[in-house]
Design a protein around this motif. Sequence first.
Motif, PDB file in Angstrom:
ATOM      1  N   THR A 172     -39.319  44.766 -14.150  1.00 30.39           N
ATOM      2  CA  THR A 172     -39.630  43.554 -15.453  1.00 30.39           C
ATOM      3  C   THR A 172     -40.550  42.417 -14.606  1.00 30.39           C
ATOM      4  OG1 THR A 172     -38.188  44.711 -16.846  1.00 30.39           O
ATOM      5  CG2 THR A 172     -38.701  42.229 -17.186  1.00 30.39           C
ATOM      6  N   ASN A 173     -39.803  42.098 -13.368  1.00 29.23           N
ATOM      7  CA  ASN A 173     -39.919  40.818 -12.613  1.00 29.23           C
ATOM      8  C   ASN A 173     -40.824  41.268 -11.651  1.00 29.23           C
ATOM      9  OD1 ASN A 173     -38.581  38.888 -14.708  1.00 29.23           O
ATOM     10  ND2 ASN A 173     -37.180  39.650 -13.587  1.00 29.23           N
ATOM     11  N   GLY A 174     -41.050  42.757 -11.388  1.00 26.44           N
ATOM     12  CA  GLY A 174     -42.924  43.210 -10.835  1.00 26.44           C
ATOM     13  C   GLY A 174     -41.250  43.178  -9.090  1.00 26.44           C
ATOM     14  N   THR A 175     -42.458  43.909  -8.503  1.00 22.36           N
ATOM     15  CA  THR A 175     -42.083  43.846  -6.399  1.00 22.36           C
ATOM     16  C   THR A 175     -43.168  43.773  -6.117  1.00 22.36           C
ATOM     17  OG1 THR A 175     -41.114  45.958  -7.085  1.00 22.36           O
ATOM     18  CG2 THR A 175     -41.356  45.941  -5.169  1.00 22.36           C
ATOM     19  N   TYR A 176     -42.730  42.639  -5.048  1.00 23.51           N
ATOM     20  CA  TYR A 176     -43.962  42.394  -4.276  1.00 23.51           C
ATOM     21  C   TYR A 176     -43.991  42.646  -2.542  1.00 23.51           C
ATOM     22  CZ  TYR A 176     -44.673  38.970  -8.583  1.00 23.51           C
ATOM     23  OH  TYR A 176     -44.451  39.061 -10.005  1.00 23.51           O
ATOM     24  N   LEU A 177     -45.276  42.772  -2.038  1.00 21.10           N
ATOM     25  CA  LEU A 177     -45.425  42.604  -1.100  1.00 21.10           C
ATOM     26  C   LEU A 177     -46.194  41.873  -0.124  1.00 21.10           C
ATOM     27  CD1 LEU A 177     -44.267  44.489   1.962  1.00 21.10           C
ATOM     28  CD2 LEU A 177     -46.434  45.852   0.968  1.00 21.10           C
ATOM     29  N   ARG A 178     -45.985  41.109   0.760  1.00 22.98           N
ATOM     30  CA  ARG A 178     -47.060  40.351   1.638  1.00 22.98           C
ATOM     31  C   ARG A 178     -47.542  38.852   0.455  1.00 22.98           C
ATOM     32  NH1 ARG A 178     -48.920  45.566   3.398  1.00 22.98           N
ATOM     33  NH2 ARG A 178     -47.158  46.360   5.271  1.00 22.98           N
ATOM     34  N   GLY A 179     -46.876  39.014  -0.322  1.00 26.18           N
ATOM     35  CA  GLY A 179     -47.026  37.873  -1.898  1.00 26.18           C
ATOM     36  C   GLY A 179     -47.791  38.585  -2.834  1.00 26.18           C
ATOM     37  N   GLN A 180     -47.749  39.616  -2.914  1.00 25.07           N
ATOM     38  CA  GLN A 180     -49.248  40.375  -3.963  1.00 25.07           C
ATOM     39  C   GLN A 180     -47.738  41.628  -4.448  1.00 25.07           C
ATOM     40  OE1 GLN A 180     -52.262  39.850  -4.007  1.00 25.07           O
ATOM     41  NE2 GLN A 180     -52.010  37.739  -2.664  1.00 25.07           N
ATOM     42  N   ARG A 181     -48.224  41.255  -6.368  1.00 29.59           N
ATOM     43  CA  ARG A 181     -47.807  42.412  -7.013  1.00 29.59           C
ATOM     44  C   ARG A 181     -48.135  43.556  -6.748  1.00 29.59           C
ATOM     45  NH1 ARG A 181     -45.353  40.555 -12.418  1.00 29.59           N
ATOM     46  NH2 ARG A 181     -44.531  43.123 -12.842  1.00 29.59           N
ATOM     47  N   LEU A 182     -46.957  44.537  -6.466  1.00 29.41           N
ATOM     48  CA  LEU A 182     -47.268  45.704  -5.901  1.00 29.41           C
ATOM     49  C   LEU A 182     -47.705  45.926  -7.676  1.00 29.41           C
ATOM     50  CD1 LEU A 182     -44.215  47.709  -4.277  1.00 29.41           C
ATOM     51  CD2 LEU A 182     -47.607  46.850  -3.735  1.00 29.41           C
TER      52      LEU A 182
END
Length: 218
Positions: A172-182
């Motif tokens: 629902t709220n997303g996964t972020y890597l290095r500030g970017q949503r995957l």
Amino acid sequence: MHVRFDDFTLDTETRQLRQGDTERHLSPKAFELLRVLLENRPRVLSKAELHEVLWPSTFVSEATLSSVVAEVRDALGETGREGRYVRTVHRFGYGFCGTATDLTPPPPQAALDRVRCWILWEAGQVSLTSGEHILGRDADVAVWLDSPTVSRHHARLVITEDEATIEDLGSTNGTYLRGQRLAAPSPLADGDEIRLGSVVVKFRMVDSAAAMETQRFS
């Protein structure tokens, strides 16, 4: 996962479904549906289970699942409700009913058991070996994160001898890597910070000097 059934192969590393030398296109949800049906074969998964995998913590209509099933059947060349590969159990769910062969030889047990990396956050730390590991808020996950902003099955971490990748599972709220949503599986580097909902975790490789010296979140 690298699986063959008849002249089809499904490869989760390249995220491809191929029929012979021809790639059969699937949307991300349809690919995930076929993957989970193959992974659990021959068990029939309930519609509730499939909804939780494909749309965790999100309400969607039953017709939405039916349309994804239809997309998978179309890619596999099935025309009716009772296809060669996807079995419908009326008023319950779906299962894979074909004969499939795993093409990936199992690694030696010692390689499986070796700790490859750590996930660290303010509330704790978890060591992980080679394989697939789910991060989320459900009781069956490898990395349990106690936050209402984290979906039950939020993200998947895949660890091999050579690399690690992370993939959002439609949270629902997303996964972020290095500030970017995957939006697709992404490779991880030692020291990467991952945000799942409002929870921030750090990925550390065990072989890195820093990870060997201290296993704490900072």
